[in-house]
Design a protein around this motif. Sequence first.
Motif, PDB file in Angstrom:
ATOM      1  N   ILE A   1       0.811  -1.098  -0.105  1.00  0.00           N
ATOM      2  CA  ILE A   1      -0.050   0.046  -0.039  1.00  0.00           C
ATOM      3  C   ILE A   1       1.037   1.225  -0.140  1.00  0.00           C
ATOM      4  O   ILE A   1       0.489   2.247  -0.609  1.00  0.00           O
ATOM      5  N   ARG A   2       2.040   1.296   0.669  1.00  0.00           N
ATOM      6  CA  ARG A   2       2.833   2.536   0.915  1.00  0.00           C
ATOM      7  C   ARG A   2       3.614   2.640  -0.464  1.00  0.00           C
ATOM      8  O   ARG A   2       3.969   3.813  -0.542  1.00  0.00           O
ATOM      9  N   LYS A   3       3.479   1.794  -1.478  1.00  0.00           N
ATOM     10  CA  LYS A   3       4.088   2.409  -2.820  1.00  0.00           C
ATOM     11  C   LYS A   3       2.953   3.354  -3.464  1.00  0.00           C
ATOM     12  O   LYS A   3       3.499   3.848  -4.382  1.00  0.00           O
ATOM     13  N   HIS A   4       2.070   3.314  -3.034  1.00  0.00           N
ATOM     14  CA  HIS A   4       1.036   4.370  -3.407  1.00  0.00           C
ATOM     15  C   HIS A   4       0.377   5.286  -2.710  1.00  0.00           C
ATOM     16  O   HIS A   4       0.326   6.511  -3.011  1.00  0.00           O
ATOM     17  N   TYR A   5       0.264   5.085  -1.376  1.00  0.00           N
ATOM     18  CA  TYR A   5      -0.297   5.798  -0.270  1.00  0.00           C
ATOM     19  C   TYR A   5       0.450   6.040   0.903  1.00  0.00           C
ATOM     20  O   TYR A   5       1.222   4.946   1.599  1.00  0.00           O
ATOM     21  N   ASP A   6       0.773   7.340   1.493  1.00  0.00           N
ATOM     22  CA  ASP A   6       1.491   7.676   2.501  1.00  0.00           C
ATOM     23  C   ASP A   6       0.698   8.149   3.620  1.00  0.00           C
ATOM     24  O   ASP A   6       1.271   8.474   4.767  1.00  0.00           O
ATOM     25  N   GLY A   7      -0.484   7.885   3.594  1.00  0.00           N
ATOM     26  CA  GLY A   7      -1.387   8.251   4.818  1.00  0.00           C
ATOM     27  C   GLY A   7      -1.422   7.109   5.968  1.00  0.00           C
ATOM     28  O   GLY A   7      -0.728   6.403   5.906  1.00  0.00           O
ATOM     29  N   ASN A   8      -2.481   7.556   6.986  1.00  0.00           N
ATOM     30  CA  ASN A   8      -2.560   6.511   8.182  1.00  0.00           C
ATOM     31  C   ASN A   8      -3.433   5.533   7.785  1.00  0.00           C
ATOM     32  O   ASN A   8      -4.504   5.476   7.210  1.00  0.00           O
ATOM     33  N   ILE A   9      -2.655   4.313   8.192  1.00  0.00           N
ATOM     34  CA  ILE A   9      -3.287   3.066   7.839  1.00  0.00           C
ATOM     35  C   ILE A   9      -3.380   2.235   9.193  1.00  0.00           C
ATOM     36  O   ILE A   9      -2.542   2.401   9.834  1.00  0.00           O
ATOM     37  N   ILE A  10      -4.613   1.816   9.283  1.00  0.00           N
ATOM     38  CA  ILE A  10      -5.065   1.124  10.445  1.00  0.00           C
ATOM     39  C   ILE A  10      -5.658  -0.374  10.094  1.00  0.00           C
ATOM     40  O   ILE A  10      -6.356  -0.265   9.238  1.00  0.00           O
ATOM     41  N   PHE A  11      -4.942  -1.261  10.881  1.00  0.00           N
ATOM     42  CA  PHE A  11      -5.560  -2.674  10.580  1.00  0.00           C
ATOM     43  C   PHE A  11      -6.684  -2.842  11.698  1.00  0.00           C
ATOM     44  O   PHE A  11      -6.324  -2.941  12.911  1.00  0.00           O
ATOM     45  N   ALA A  12      -7.567  -3.260  11.423  1.00  0.00           N
ATOM     46  CA  ALA A  12      -8.768  -3.329  12.209  1.00  0.00           C
ATOM     47  C   ALA A  12      -9.013  -4.387  13.158  1.00  0.00           C
ATOM     48  O   ALA A  12      -8.789  -5.537  12.431  1.00  0.00           O
ATOM     49  N   ASP A  13      -9.237  -4.287  14.330  1.00  0.00           N
ATOM     50  CA  ASP A  13      -9.684  -5.300  15.036  1.00  0.00           C
ATOM     51  C   ASP A  13     -11.246  -5.177  15.741  1.00  0.00           C
ATOM     52  O   ASP A  13     -11.553  -3.961  15.542  1.00  0.00           O
ATOM     53  N   ASP A  14     -11.672  -6.192  16.220  1.00  0.00           N
ATOM     54  CA  ASP A  14     -13.191  -6.177  16.559  1.00  0.00           C
ATOM     55  C   ASP A  14     -13.308  -5.132  17.751  1.00  0.00           C
ATOM     56  O   ASP A  14     -12.306  -5.109  18.540  1.00  0.00           O
ATOM     57  N   LEU A  15     -14.333  -4.168  17.511  1.00  0.00           N
ATOM     58  CA  LEU A  15     -14.647  -3.075  18.664  1.00  0.00           C
ATOM     59  C   LEU A  15     -13.530  -1.943  18.799  1.00  0.00           C
ATOM     60  O   LEU A  15     -13.897  -1.155  19.608  1.00  0.00           O
ATOM     61  N   ASP A  16     -12.667  -1.847  17.809  1.00  0.00           N
ATOM     62  CA  ASP A  16     -11.935  -0.627  17.633  1.00  0.00           C
ATOM     63  C   ASP A  16     -12.867   0.623  17.273  1.00  0.00           C
ATOM     64  O   ASP A  16     -13.873   0.219  16.528  1.00  0.00           O
ATOM     65  N   VAL A  17     -12.653   1.790  17.720  1.00  0.00           N
ATOM     66  CA  VAL A  17     -13.201   2.986  17.703  1.00  0.00           C
ATOM     67  C   VAL A  17     -12.490   3.853  16.890  1.00  0.00           C
ATOM     68  O   VAL A  17     -11.253   3.952  17.359  1.00  0.00           O
ATOM     69  N   ILE A  18     -12.830   4.435  15.892  1.00  0.00           N
ATOM     70  CA  ILE A  18     -11.897   5.166  15.113  1.00  0.00           C
ATOM     71  C   ILE A  18     -12.612   6.553  14.859  1.00  0.00           C
ATOM     72  O   ILE A  18     -14.016   6.601  14.467  1.00  0.00           O
ATOM     73  N   GLN A  19     -11.945   7.750  14.879  1.00  0.00           N
ATOM     74  CA  GLN A  19     -12.696   8.855  14.577  1.00  0.00           C
ATOM     75  C   GLN A  19     -11.837   9.422  13.328  1.00  0.00           C
ATOM     76  O   GLN A  19     -11.014   9.225  13.089  1.00  0.00           O
ATOM     77  N   PRO A  20     -12.729  10.332  12.566  1.00  0.00           N
ATOM     78  CA  PRO A  20     -12.134  10.891  11.443  1.00  0.00           C
ATOM     79  C   PRO A  20     -10.961  11.881  11.813  1.00  0.00           C
ATOM     80  O   PRO A  20     -10.861  12.446  12.874  1.00  0.00           O
ATOM     81  N   ALA A  21     -10.125  11.856  10.665  1.00  0.00           N
ATOM     82  CA  ALA A  21      -9.110  12.817  10.996  1.00  0.00           C
ATOM     83  C   ALA A  21      -9.100  13.908   9.915  1.00  0.00           C
ATOM     84  O   ALA A  21      -9.446  13.588   8.673  1.00  0.00           O
ATOM     85  N   SER A  22      -8.559  15.352  10.125  1.00  0.00           N
ATOM     86  CA  SER A  22      -8.702  16.094   9.204  1.00  0.00           C
ATOM     87  C   SER A  22      -7.735  15.812   8.313  1.00  0.00           C
ATOM     88  O   SER A  22      -6.460  15.220   8.352  1.00  0.00           O
ATOM     89  N   HIS A  23      -8.095  16.208   6.920  1.00  0.00           N
ATOM     90  CA  HIS A  23      -7.087  16.094   5.636  1.00  0.00           C
ATOM     91  C   HIS A  23      -5.946  17.259   5.869  1.00  0.00           C
ATOM     92  O   HIS A  23      -6.133  18.112   6.420  1.00  0.00           O
TER      93      HIS A  23
END
Length: 310
Positions: free
Chosen positions: A288-310
């Motif tokens: 993925i990093r060959k194309h995208y250098d942003g924030n990557i999260i590998f999800a697990d059950d019950l993770d809570v994620i809030q939007p981030a400003s661009h």
Amino acid sequence: MFTSVQHLFIASTLLTTASLVQASHQCAADRVSLQVLGSGGPEFTDNRASSSYLISLDNRARIMVDAGAGSSINFEKSGAKIQDLDAILFTHLHVDHSADLPAFIKASFFTPRRSDLQVFGPAGNRVMPSTTAFIRKNFGPEGSYSYLQNFVEPDQRSAYKIQATDVPLTPHEVSNHSLNDDISLQAIPVNHGPIAATAWRVNIAGCSISFTGDMSNQYKTFGTLAKNSDIIVAHNAIPQGAGGVAARLHMQPSDIGVIAAETNPGKLVLSHRMNRSLGKETQTEAEIRKHYDGNIIFADDLDVIQPASH
């Protein structure tokens, strides 16, 4: 009897890319959250519930995307309330995305819910029923759970009705649905082999969260839908180099990277993690990093994620 109440949605229409892009400064990130109810697939050996996601506004669950096996248990663990849901969205109707819907409907009987429940999902094709047919086959008078038919054919016992809407499978056409002043939805068909499938974008309080669902990206339509989303949830069901049927149904990590570069999400969440992709996080991220250098999260059950400003 399964069409949505007219004032609850705007009829399907073709939208320009520009009309889908929300200004990132409008995102009320402190009011919106994404919780992963199920980060796995259909296996029983990955220690994960099957695919499901919950979007909350001001600490109230408003939108659920997919309802795979185990999602109802994690819904309870999340503290969410069924009576708060505005809509349930299905990316497709494979078992690992839809099996727990009857559990949610039955559980709603024991809540004070009185407003109709909107259910959106793909129209049918030669392999899969439409979403409206799926509801009938589950809850209609001749359905598997016909004892719950009052949820689709109201009578004196009915507290609310399921309002089902089919999303057209017309290639490259974006369907637009407005739920209320805070929430609007967009969907676009995606390729998941022979399975009728759609991707979703949820616009809520100025934020946008988009879901690939299971797809191969053969149609290359997701980028139109998800441009500048604050969060993209992409399904990482296979590792780089996978072949055969799996590769015809799912994106490889390099495909996810290309999509992320095209759409520029604030956060990229990788979910639907199956045994064949678990343990390969280093290789997946490198692709993925060959194309995208942003924030990557590998999800697990019950993770809570809030939007981030661009």
